[in-house]
Design a protein around this motif. Structure first.
Motif, mmCIF file in Angstrom:
data_model
loop_
_atom_site.group_PDB
_atom_site.id
_atom_site.type_symbol
_atom_site.label_atom_id
_atom_site.label_comp_id
_atom_site.label_asym_id
_atom_site.label_seq_id
_atom_site.Cartn_x
_atom_site.Cartn_y
_atom_site.Cartn_z
ATOM 1 N N LEU A 97 52.437 43.587 30.371
ATOM 2 C CA LEU A 97 53.483 43.403 29.375
ATOM 3 C C LEU A 97 53.452 42.001 28.767
ATOM 4 O O LEU A 97 53.979 41.780 27.667
ATOM 5 C CB LEU A 97 54.859 43.668 29.994
ATOM 6 C CG LEU A 97 55.171 45.127 30.335
ATOM 7 C CD1 LEU A 97 56.462 45.226 31.137
ATOM 8 C CD2 LEU A 97 55.283 45.970 29.063
ATOM 9 N N ASP A 98 52.798 41.075 29.456
ATOM 10 C CA ASP A 98 52.752 39.701 28.965
ATOM 11 C C ASP A 98 51.870 39.522 27.729
ATOM 12 O O ASP A 98 51.902 38.469 27.082
ATOM 13 C CB ASP A 98 52.289 38.749 30.077
ATOM 14 C CG ASP A 98 50.917 39.092 30.638
ATOM 15 O OD1 ASP A 98 50.431 40.204 30.369
ATOM 16 O OD2 ASP A 98 50.330 38.258 31.352
ATOM 17 N N VAL A 99 51.096 40.541 27.359
ATOM 18 C CA VAL A 99 50.269 40.435 26.146
ATOM 19 C C VAL A 99 51.115 40.667 24.893
ATOM 20 O O VAL A 99 50.656 40.414 23.772
ATOM 21 C CB VAL A 99 49.075 41.424 26.159
ATOM 22 C CG1 VAL A 99 48.240 41.239 27.417
ATOM 23 C CG2 VAL A 99 49.543 42.869 26.026
ATOM 24 N N LEU A 100 52.334 41.166 25.089
ATOM 25 C CA LEU A 100 53.199 41.484 23.955
ATOM 26 C C LEU A 100 53.938 40.265 23.436
ATOM 27 O O LEU A 100 54.307 39.358 24.197
ATOM 28 C CB LEU A 100 54.242 42.528 24.370
ATOM 29 C CG LEU A 100 53.764 43.951 24.626
ATOM 30 C CD1 LEU A 100 54.915 44.763 25.224
ATOM 31 C CD2 LEU A 100 53.268 44.593 23.343
ATOM 32 N N ASP A 101 54.156 40.262 22.119
ATOM 33 C CA ASP A 101 55.128 39.357 21.520
ATOM 34 C C ASP A 101 56.464 40.094 21.643
ATOM 35 O O ASP A 101 56.792 40.952 20.816
ATOM 36 C CB ASP A 101 54.776 39.097 20.053
ATOM 37 C CG ASP A 101 55.737 38.131 19.368
ATOM 38 O OD1 ASP A 101 56.904 38.038 19.819
ATOM 39 O OD2 ASP A 101 55.350 37.490 18.379
ATOM 40 N N ILE A 102 57.200 39.797 22.702
ATOM 41 C CA ILE A 102 58.417 40.537 23.021
ATOM 42 C C ILE A 102 59.418 40.510 21.870
ATOM 43 O O ILE A 102 60.055 41.518 21.550
ATOM 44 C CB ILE A 102 59.079 39.978 24.297
ATOM 45 C CG1 ILE A 102 58.102 40.016 25.482
ATOM 46 C CG2 ILE A 102 60.348 40.760 24.619
ATOM 47 C CD1 ILE A 102 57.712 41.397 25.909
ATOM 48 N N ASN A 103 59.560 39.360 21.232
ATOM 49 C CA ASN A 103 60.521 39.248 20.136
ATOM 50 C C ASN A 103 60.149 40.159 18.971
ATOM 51 O O ASN A 103 61.017 40.739 18.320
ATOM 52 C CB ASN A 103 60.603 37.800 19.654
ATOM 53 C CG ASN A 103 61.276 36.885 20.668
ATOM 54 O OD1 ASN A 103 62.126 37.332 21.450
ATOM 55 N ND2 ASN A 103 60.906 35.624 20.672
ATOM 56 N N LYS A 104 58.847 40.282 18.727
ATOM 57 C CA LYS A 104 58.381 41.106 17.612
ATOM 58 C C LYS A 104 58.654 42.588 17.868
ATOM 59 O O LYS A 104 59.148 43.309 17.004
ATOM 60 C CB LYS A 104 56.884 40.877 17.392
ATOM 61 C CG LYS A 104 56.354 41.414 16.079
ATOM 62 C CD LYS A 104 54.911 40.981 15.870
ATOM 63 C CE LYS A 104 54.391 41.444 14.512
ATOM 64 N NZ LYS A 104 52.969 41.027 14.302
ATOM 65 N N VAL A 105 58.344 43.043 19.073
ATOM 66 C CA VAL A 105 58.586 44.440 19.421
ATOM 67 C C VAL A 105 60.091 44.717 19.436
ATOM 68 O O VAL A 105 60.556 45.743 18.921
ATOM 69 C CB VAL A 105 57.974 44.795 20.790
ATOM 70 C CG1 VAL A 105 58.239 46.259 21.134
ATOM 71 C CG2 VAL A 105 56.471 44.534 20.786
ATOM 72 N N THR A 106 60.851 43.793 20.000
ATOM 73 C CA THR A 106 62.305 43.938 20.037
ATOM 74 C C THR A 106 62.884 44.039 18.638
ATOM 75 O O THR A 106 63.761 44.874 18.371
ATOM 76 C CB THR A 106 62.945 42.747 20.777
ATOM 77 O OG1 THR A 106 62.472 42.720 22.129
ATOM 78 C CG2 THR A 106 64.472 42.857 20.774
#
Length: 316
Positions: A97-106
């Protein structure tokens, strides 16, 4: 009663991945992300996730991400919540999950919430309680549930509850086992199960078991292995699994296996596919079948994966 031919199912799933250019694979090209989730989660439940190259899978998933932050069913397709949740779930399987830009997906997920609390699946605007579940599940996994209006989302889901205890895709929509899973799962994740009449809903769900032992999705329909998951997961979340005949359901699922070539079908002697293979194995997991890892009924991921995501530890 037969036995689960786990190794055959593993071989079948791996063979599907190798047949990318055959006719059936081309037809399913647009939802390959969902297929990856079904197949890879099955492998994990059977203890064989290490038979695939995680780096290749993660790399492919990231090529399916749209500039909006959402994920498509395959490279070059349009993003949708249906594929975004599968992408997040598979990355969770591999602890990536750390490969994600969490803010972007959110940002992508929250942008699809409407004023009444419902969610559309994409920019085209179709509303369905499945999308409410997906948004809640996805944001919970990303630990960003507080970025959406949970209260409004729960209120909308409850507006889709029917007099028979079930839930539909929109207010007034017919109760259906798949929609019930979505609504019960969303309520479970948000700590809102107290809004459900568990006995009434449990009765409706238990009535889905037919003479063969399998479940149908609504009254007067044929049984289908996939409802081994949709119905059983909901019964698990409301603590009413003891109301069904577990042994007959196990037999039904095992009878739908192709014991020679692997895979599970919707009904005995029908053609197998990855979708029914996953939901058959997931159903056996909820039934605590020997040799199958435990699955979380709300997040639809192995329990050890959910524990790792939320508690930083792996359960056995």
């Amino acid at each position: 009663m037969g036995e689960l031919v786990g190794n055959k199912h593993v071989e079948y799933i791996l063979s599907v991945e190798r047949r990318k250019d055959d006719f059936h694979s081309v037809l399913m090209d647009y939802l390959r992300m969902n297929g990856a989730y079904w197949g890879l989660t099955t492998l994990d439940l059977l203890g064989k996730l290490d038979t695939v190259n995680s780096e290749d899978v993660v790399s492919w998933i990231m090529t399916c991400q749209h500039e909006s932050g959402g994920f498509a069913g395959n490279v070059g397709h349009d993003p949708h919540l249906l594929y975004t949740i599968s992408a997040v779930q598979v990355l969770g399987l591999f602890d990536k999950l750390d490969v994600l830009d969490i803010n972007k997906v959110t940002g992508y997920v929250t942008s699809l919430q409407k004023e009444d609390g419902s969610f559309s699946g994409d920019i085209l605007g179709e509303v369905d309680t499945r999308f409410s579940y997906i948004a809640i599940c996805c944001l919970s996994i990303l630990k960003r549930l507080d970025s959406m209006d949970v209260e409004k989302a729960v209120k909308y889901i409850l507006s889709c509850k029917n007099m028979d205890g079930g839930f539909g895709c929109i207010p007034g929509g017919e109760s259906h086992a798949g929609q019930i899973f979505a609504c019960v799962g969303a309520l479970a994740i948000t700590g809102s199960l107290h809004h459900i009449d568990k006995d009434l809903l449990g009765w409706w769900l238990c009535e889905r078991q037919v003479k063969s032992g399998g479940f149908n999705g609504r009254p007067e329909k044929l049984p289908d292995v996939c409802y081994s998951w949709w119905v059983l997961s909901s019964l698990t979340m409301i603590d009413r699994v003891h109301w069904i005949d577990k042994e007959k359901l196990v037999k039904y699922i095992l009878d739908c296996q192709d014991t020679e070539n692997g895979g599970i079908s919707d009904r005995p002697d029908d053609a197998v596919d990855v979708y029914h293979t996953y939901f058959g194995v997931a159903g056996l997991s909820l039934l605590e079948y020997p040799g199958v890892k435990a699955i979380d009924p709300a997040y639809a991921l192995p329990v050890n994966v959910v524990d790792r995501i939320f508690f930083g530890r792996c359960s056995t």
